[in-house]
Write an enzyme that holds these catalytic residues in place. Sequence first.
Site, PDB file in Angstrom:
ATOM      1  N   ARG A 176       0.821  -1.215   0.000  1.00 30.64           N
ATOM      2  CA  ARG A 176       0.000   0.000   0.000  1.00 30.64           C
ATOM      3  C   ARG A 176       0.858   1.271   0.000  1.00 30.64           C
ATOM      4  O   ARG A 176       0.524   2.272   0.636  1.00 30.64           O
ATOM      5  CB  ARG A 176      -0.983  -0.002   1.177  1.00 30.64           C
ATOM      6  CG  ARG A 176      -1.888  -1.219   1.223  1.00 30.64           C
ATOM      7  CD  ARG A 176      -2.749  -1.340  -0.027  1.00 30.64           C
ATOM      8  NE  ARG A 176      -3.531  -2.573  -0.008  1.00 30.64           N
ATOM      9  CZ  ARG A 176      -3.205  -3.686  -0.665  1.00 30.64           C
ATOM     10  NH1 ARG A 176      -2.097  -3.729  -1.403  1.00 30.64           N
ATOM     11  NH2 ARG A 176      -3.968  -4.759  -0.611  1.00 30.64           N
ATOM     12  N   SER A 226     -11.614  -0.907   2.223  1.00 34.88           N
ATOM     13  CA  SER A 226     -10.872  -1.414   3.383  1.00 34.88           C
ATOM     14  C   SER A 226     -10.260  -0.250   4.150  1.00 34.88           C
ATOM     15  O   SER A 226      -9.494   0.535   3.596  1.00 34.88           O
ATOM     16  CB  SER A 226      -9.779  -2.372   2.906  1.00 34.88           C
ATOM     17  OG  SER A 226      -9.053  -2.889   3.990  1.00 34.88           O
ATOM     18  N   GLU A 296      -5.515   2.442   5.868  1.00 39.08           N
ATOM     19  CA  GLU A 296      -5.276   2.280   4.429  1.00 39.08           C
ATOM     20  C   GLU A 296      -5.973   3.411   3.684  1.00 39.08           C
ATOM     21  O   GLU A 296      -5.457   3.933   2.701  1.00 39.08           O
ATOM     22  CB  GLU A 296      -5.797   0.924   3.962  1.00 39.08           C
ATOM     23  CG  GLU A 296      -5.622   0.655   2.482  1.00 39.08           C
ATOM     24  CD  GLU A 296      -6.006  -0.752   2.106  1.00 39.08           C
ATOM     25  OE1 GLU A 296      -6.725  -0.919   1.110  1.00 39.08           O
ATOM     26  OE2 GLU A 296      -5.580  -1.703   2.796  1.00 39.08           O
TER      27      GLU A 296
END
EC number: 1.3.1.98
Length: 306
Positions: A176, A226, A296
Amino acid sequence: MNKNDILRGLESILPKDIIKVDEPLKRYTYTETGGEADFYLSPTKNEEVQAIVKFAHENSIPVTYLGNGSNIIIREGGIRGIVLSLLSLNHIETSDDAIIAGSGAAIIDVSNVARDHVLTGLEFACGIPGSIGGAVFMNAGAYGGEVKDCIDYALCVNEKGDLLKLTTAELELDYRNSVVQQKHLVVLEAAFTLEPGKLDEIQAKMDDLTERRESKQPLEFPSCGSVFQRPPGHFAGKLIQDSNLQGYRIGGVEVSTKHAGFMVNVDNGTATDYEALIHHVQKIVKEKFDVELNTEVRIIGDHPTD
């Protein structure tokens, strides 16, 4: 520069129809939250992006890049300066075993084009609701695959408006994360090198991933996807579930009862609700398991003043 000066400057380098002033950003986010952008620009050409970035750099105007708005929360105070939407840079081209896609192309669409050309390697992206630019920005991934596995290069612009062609290694793709994040670059397009496959196998894998996603994720409500990164040795959703936080609600936003890793807007929730719920979940999980949950989802913009 004041807003009138900025507007005149933008109108001197861009078509007027791609410039919006005091534009509500809730129209462009999956959470359906967010305040106004001073200037919302939707360029249709790479050269226009370069011109905007160069103008902003020369006049010390902050620039925020926005793709599909799927993994972002924008506060009600809005965003000062320029919000640059990349959604109109949405071309998708194929050549042998390669696909080149504009920053604003939906990665789901690119995955489908790969399937239609019987190319394997992008099946994992068939349910990711983001743009190519956002996918490169955060090295998006799902079900064991990620952008890092198949990207060849990305064409980017730096803060001065210079054009850069970055290889996979130069993109420094990690969990990420990427050099695009770290150096505040903007992705114009990305190229993916794939492998010839078998159509029935590609379709079967995409069908399986789609079924798994639809059965586990709360797609019936607005959400930011998410919320938390996967902490080492743990799963964020499991920690949240074991903290008895599913269904916990602040304002109009609650921890999904279907998947604890998601927060859904069930009743006109605000970015303030989202942020408060995120902080509460982080606090409880830290107290119960001594595990830090890092987000995230990106949270940007000004806090509301009232």
